[in-house]
Motif scaffolding. Structure first.
Motif, PDB file in Angstrom:
ATOM      1  N   PRO A  39     -30.336   7.073  49.630  1.00  0.00           N
ATOM      2  CA  PRO A  39     -29.453   6.808  48.478  1.00  0.00           C
ATOM      3  C   PRO A  39     -29.219   8.049  47.603  1.00  0.00           C
ATOM      4  O   PRO A  39     -28.108   8.273  47.119  1.00  0.00           O
ATOM      5  N   THR A  40     -30.275   8.864  47.419  1.00  0.00           N
ATOM      6  CA  THR A  40     -30.130  10.084  46.615  1.00  0.00           C
ATOM      7  C   THR A  40     -29.222  11.090  47.310  1.00  0.00           C
ATOM      8  O   THR A  40     -28.372  11.727  46.672  1.00  0.00           O
ATOM      9  N   LEU A  41     -29.387  11.220  48.621  1.00  0.00           N
ATOM     10  CA  LEU A  41     -28.522  12.113  49.397  1.00  0.00           C
ATOM     11  C   LEU A  41     -27.064  11.688  49.273  1.00  0.00           C
ATOM     12  O   LEU A  41     -26.165  12.520  49.108  1.00  0.00           O
ATOM     13  N   LYS A  42     -26.816  10.390  49.301  1.00  0.00           N
ATOM     14  CA  LYS A  42     -25.446   9.866  49.188  1.00  0.00           C
ATOM     15  C   LYS A  42     -24.840  10.187  47.815  1.00  0.00           C
ATOM     16  O   LYS A  42     -23.637  10.444  47.697  1.00  0.00           O
ATOM     17  N   LYS A  43     -25.680  10.165  46.784  1.00  0.00           N
ATOM     18  CA  LYS A  43     -25.179  10.499  45.433  1.00  0.00           C
ATOM     19  C   LYS A  43     -24.704  11.954  45.388  1.00  0.00           C
ATOM     20  O   LYS A  43     -23.640  12.257  44.850  1.00  0.00           O
ATOM     21  N   TRP A  44     -25.517  12.851  45.954  1.00  0.00           N
ATOM     22  CA  TRP A  44     -25.124  14.259  46.008  1.00  0.00           C
ATOM     23  C   TRP A  44     -23.870  14.450  46.866  1.00  0.00           C
ATOM     24  O   TRP A  44     -22.979  15.228  46.520  1.00  0.00           O
ATOM     25  N   GLN A  45     -23.811  13.710  47.966  1.00  0.00           N
ATOM     26  CA  GLN A  45     -22.667  13.843  48.874  1.00  0.00           C
ATOM     27  C   GLN A  45     -21.374  13.380  48.194  1.00  0.00           C
ATOM     28  O   GLN A  45     -20.320  13.986  48.396  1.00  0.00           O
ATOM     29  N   ALA A  46     -21.465  12.359  47.378  1.00  0.00           N
ATOM     30  CA  ALA A  46     -20.285  11.863  46.661  1.00  0.00           C
ATOM     31  C   ALA A  46     -19.763  12.929  45.692  1.00  0.00           C
ATOM     32  O   ALA A  46     -18.544  13.136  45.567  1.00  0.00           O
ATOM     33  N   ILE A  47     -20.681  13.623  45.010  1.00  0.00           N
ATOM     34  CA  ILE A  47     -20.281  14.707  44.104  1.00  0.00           C
ATOM     35  C   ILE A  47     -19.665  15.857  44.900  1.00  0.00           C
ATOM     36  O   ILE A  47     -18.635  16.419  44.514  1.00  0.00           O
ATOM     37  N   ALA A  48     -20.298  16.185  46.022  1.00  0.00           N
ATOM     38  CA  ALA A  48     -19.807  17.285  46.863  1.00  0.00           C
ATOM     39  C   ALA A  48     -18.406  16.997  47.391  1.00  0.00           C
ATOM     40  O   ALA A  48     -17.549  17.887  47.438  1.00  0.00           O
ATOM     41  N   ARG A  49     -18.166  15.766  47.767  1.00  0.00           N
ATOM     42  CA  ARG A  49     -16.866  15.376  48.339  1.00  0.00           C
ATOM     43  C   ARG A  49     -15.745  15.572  47.313  1.00  0.00           C
ATOM     44  O   ARG A  49     -14.650  16.031  47.648  1.00  0.00           O
ATOM     45  N   ASP A  50     -16.048  15.263  46.049  1.00  0.00           N
ATOM     46  CA  ASP A  50     -15.026  15.342  44.998  1.00  0.00           C
ATOM     47  C   ASP A  50     -14.863  16.749  44.424  1.00  0.00           C
ATOM     48  O   ASP A  50     -13.884  17.023  43.730  1.00  0.00           O
ATOM     49  N   THR A  51     -15.826  17.621  44.694  1.00  0.00           N
ATOM     50  CA  THR A  51     -15.770  18.977  44.124  1.00  0.00           C
ATOM     51  C   THR A  51     -15.629  20.025  45.234  1.00  0.00           C
ATOM     52  O   THR A  51     -14.545  20.503  45.517  1.00  0.00           O
ATOM     53  N   ALA A  52     -16.748  20.355  45.868  1.00  0.00           N
ATOM     54  CA  ALA A  52     -16.780  21.439  46.856  1.00  0.00           C
ATOM     55  C   ALA A  52     -15.881  21.178  48.057  1.00  0.00           C
ATOM     56  O   ALA A  52     -15.114  22.046  48.477  1.00  0.00           O
ATOM     57  N   TRP A  53     -15.985  19.982  48.619  1.00  0.00           N
ATOM     58  CA  TRP A  53     -15.178  19.670  49.817  1.00  0.00           C
ATOM     59  C   TRP A  53     -13.699  19.729  49.481  1.00  0.00           C
ATOM     60  O   TRP A  53     -12.896  20.291  50.233  1.00  0.00           O
ATOM     61  N   LYS A  54     -13.352  19.131  48.345  1.00  0.00           N
ATOM     62  CA  LYS A  54     -11.947  19.095  47.921  1.00  0.00           C
ATOM     63  C   LYS A  54     -11.406  20.506  47.716  1.00  0.00           C
ATOM     64  O   LYS A  54     -10.334  20.857  48.219  1.00  0.00           O
ATOM     65  N   ASP A  55     -12.178  21.328  47.007  1.00  0.00           N
ATOM     66  CA  ASP A  55     -11.765  22.700  46.733  1.00  0.00           C
ATOM     67  C   ASP A  55     -11.616  23.502  48.024  1.00  0.00           C
ATOM     68  O   ASP A  55     -10.644  24.224  48.213  1.00  0.00           O
ATOM     69  N   PHE A  56     -12.587  23.365  48.926  1.00  0.00           N
ATOM     70  CA  PHE A  56     -12.571  24.099  50.186  1.00  0.00           C
ATOM     71  C   PHE A  56     -11.369  23.695  51.035  1.00  0.00           C
ATOM     72  O   PHE A  56     -10.672  24.546  51.597  1.00  0.00           O
ATOM     73  N   GLY A  57     -11.101  22.400  51.101  1.00  0.00           N
ATOM     74  CA  GLY A  57      -9.989  21.899  51.908  1.00  0.00           C
ATOM     75  C   GLY A  57      -8.636  22.343  51.399  1.00  0.00           C
ATOM     76  O   GLY A  57      -7.659  22.393  52.161  1.00  0.00           O
ATOM     77  N   GLU A  58      -8.578  22.682  50.116  1.00  0.00           N
ATOM     78  CA  GLU A  58      -7.309  23.099  49.513  1.00  0.00           C
ATOM     79  C   GLU A  58      -7.099  24.616  49.553  1.00  0.00           C
ATOM     80  O   GLU A  58      -6.057  25.110  49.135  1.00  0.00           O
ATOM     81  N   LYS A  59      -8.072  25.361  50.061  1.00  0.00           N
ATOM     82  CA  LYS A  59      -7.991  26.822  50.121  1.00  0.00           C
ATOM     83  C   LYS A  59      -6.823  27.282  50.983  1.00  0.00           C
ATOM     84  O   LYS A  59      -6.014  28.096  50.574  1.00  0.00           O
ATOM     85  N   ASN A  60      -6.820  26.796  52.223  1.00  0.00           N
ATOM     86  CA  ASN A  60      -5.749  27.133  53.169  1.00  0.00           C
ATOM     87  C   ASN A  60      -5.800  26.158  54.337  1.00  0.00           C
ATOM     88  O   ASN A  60      -6.695  25.306  54.413  1.00  0.00           O
ATOM     89  N   GLU A  61      -4.868  26.271  55.236  1.00  0.00           N
ATOM     90  CA  GLU A  61      -4.809  25.340  56.373  1.00  0.00           C
ATOM     91  C   GLU A  61      -6.035  25.463  57.265  1.00  0.00           C
ATOM     92  O   GLU A  61      -6.508  24.479  57.820  1.00  0.00           O
ATOM     93  N   SER A  62      -6.531  26.671  57.397  1.00  0.00           N
ATOM     94  CA  SER A  62      -7.694  26.920  58.240  1.00  0.00           C
ATOM     95  C   SER A  62      -8.935  26.223  57.684  1.00  0.00           C
ATOM     96  O   SER A  62      -9.679  25.558  58.421  1.00  0.00           O
ATOM     97  N   CYS A  63      -9.163  26.339  56.380  1.00  0.00           N
ATOM     98  CA  CYS A  63     -10.296  25.668  55.739  1.00  0.00           C
ATOM     99  C   CYS A  63     -10.168  24.149  55.862  1.00  0.00           C
ATOM    100  O   CYS A  63     -11.152  23.456  56.139  1.00  0.00           O
ATOM    101  N   ALA A  64      -8.961  23.661  55.661  1.00  0.00           N
ATOM    102  CA  ALA A  64      -8.718  22.219  55.764  1.00  0.00           C
ATOM    103  C   ALA A  64      -9.040  21.708  57.166  1.00  0.00           C
ATOM    104  O   ALA A  64      -9.643  20.633  57.333  1.00  0.00           O
ATOM    105  N   ALA A  65      -8.666  22.486  58.176  1.00  0.00           N
ATOM    106  CA  ALA A  65      -8.911  22.085  59.566  1.00  0.00           C
ATOM    107  C   ALA A  65     -10.404  22.076  59.885  1.00  0.00           C
ATOM    108  O   ALA A  65     -10.904  21.164  60.560  1.00  0.00           O
ATOM    109  N   ILE A  66     -11.125  23.085  59.394  1.00  0.00           N
ATOM    110  CA  ILE A  66     -12.576  23.155  59.622  1.00  0.00           C
ATOM    111  C   ILE A  66     -13.271  21.981  58.941  1.00  0.00           C
ATOM    112  O   ILE A  66     -14.150  21.333  59.530  1.00  0.00           O
TER     113      ILE A  66
END
Length: 339
Positions: free
Chosen positions: A304-331
């Motif tokens: 459950p604690t891991l899932k809490k961190w993952q939810a934050i990561a999805r909305d911040t780091a993952w989102k930011d990384f995916g918006e960098k460029n097409e290559s980042c989004a694909a990875i």
């Protein structure tokens, strides 16, 4: 055809540059392998140093001594953050370095320390042959760097004053995350972030400039943070901190080697991956034991604690990384398929 003296010298130089590359390497001391970690031996010490030494021994053996390699630990050959760029230019032969350290230069490399995107050694190992790994390898190849050994490491958090296990625990702490993306997750959780290489953590924690540090289990051991930390959130069961820390070679250097030597390098590199995975897992257990013996309290993360961190990561780091460029989004998209 009669060659002028100038033509003859030019032709001889060209032939020497091509056919004599191995001899030139031998005279210059062979391949130079740089890393930031403490020096050890083939049998003892930081496994990343040992991996480089084992690699060097095996490559020399399989090439009949034609290709030698020397290991330069502790950033003794060049500064930690200069290694990736130097490999791209052919100014450094090889390095074992956290891939995300190159994030400011090549955005895609931040996938190498993306919070909660790689939750296990098994999923990390799957990257090499999966779409995510192939996309990342292509980016690196285009930038002049080739992965020789895929090395993933779990990590956790060492802290001085209080434990940091849940997102709520991060509020008000000065924390070293290890990558831009990890820092984004930490900021969202309420922490202040500190940016520095792992070999500078001890001094920062000792002076109080930093309250807590995230790094690999192996670095927790090698840099002796148990002398300062009173709490350790272990990576031995589950963690949002998995780092890709590969052994890499300059493409420019690699391409100048004979095909037989290239094949040896890649074969030995692949064989080192099993050693790395087993050693990293062993260090996850060892770090917890060493810190407990030193008097620190040990904490394991539950799902459950891991899932809490993952939810934050999805909305911040993952989102930011995916918006960098097409290559980042694909990875990112390919990596999520492995979850």
């Amino acid at each position: 055809m009669i060659l002028t003296r100038r033509q003859w010298v030019a032709a001889a130089a060209s032939a020497a540059a091509t056919a004599g590359w191995t001899d030139a390497f031998a005279q210059a001391g062979g391949l130079k392998i740089s890393h930031q970690f403490p020096s050890g031996t083939l049998a003892e010490g930081d496994f990343r140093d040992r991996l480089c030494r084992k690699f060097a021994v095996e490559v020399e053996k399989r090439t009949g001594g034609a290709l030698k390699a020397s290991v330069y630990p502790g950033s003794s050959l060049m500064k930690t953050n200069a290694q990736f760029s130097a490999m791209r230019k052919g100014a450094l032969d090889m390095s074992l370095v956290p891939l995300s350290y190159a994030g400011g230069e090549v955005a895609e490399t931040n996938a190498g320390l993306m919070p909660a995107l790689v939750p296990s050694y098994e999923q990390g190992a799957a990257w090499k042959t999966a779409e995510a790994g192939k996309l990342l390898s292509k980016v690196l190849d285009d930038k002049g760097v080739i992965i020789v050994s895929w090395v993933w490491q779990a990590g956790g958090v060492a802290s001085r004053s209080r434990p940091m296990v849940t997102p709520d625990d991060a509020k008000g702490l000065k924390v070293r995350g290890g990558s831009r993306e990890m820092d984004m997750m930490l900021k969202q959780a309420g922490a202040s972030v500190i940016t520095l290489p792992s070999n500078e953590i001890y001094a920062a924690m000792q002076t109080g400039a930093m309250d807590a540090a995230m790094t690999s289990s192996t670095s927790f051991i090698s840099f002796k943070l148990e002398e300062i930390a009173k709490h350790l959130t272990s990576g031995r069961q589950r963690t949002y901190w998995f780092m890709l820390e590969p052994l890499m070679i300059s493409k420019e250097v690699f391409n100048r080697l004979p095909k037989a030597q290239q094949d040896v390098i890649m074969a030995v590199g692949a064989e080192m991956e099993v050693f790395a995975r087993d050693a990293a897992k062993a260090d996850d257990q060892a770090a917890a034991a060493i810190y407990a013996k030193a008097g620190a309290k040990i904490y394991d993360m539950d799902e459950p604690t891991l899932k809490k961190w993952q939810a934050i990561a999805r909305d911040t780091a993952w989102k930011d990384f995916g918006e960098k460029n097409e290559s980042c989004a694909a990875i990112l998209k390919a990596a999520q398929k492995l979850l």
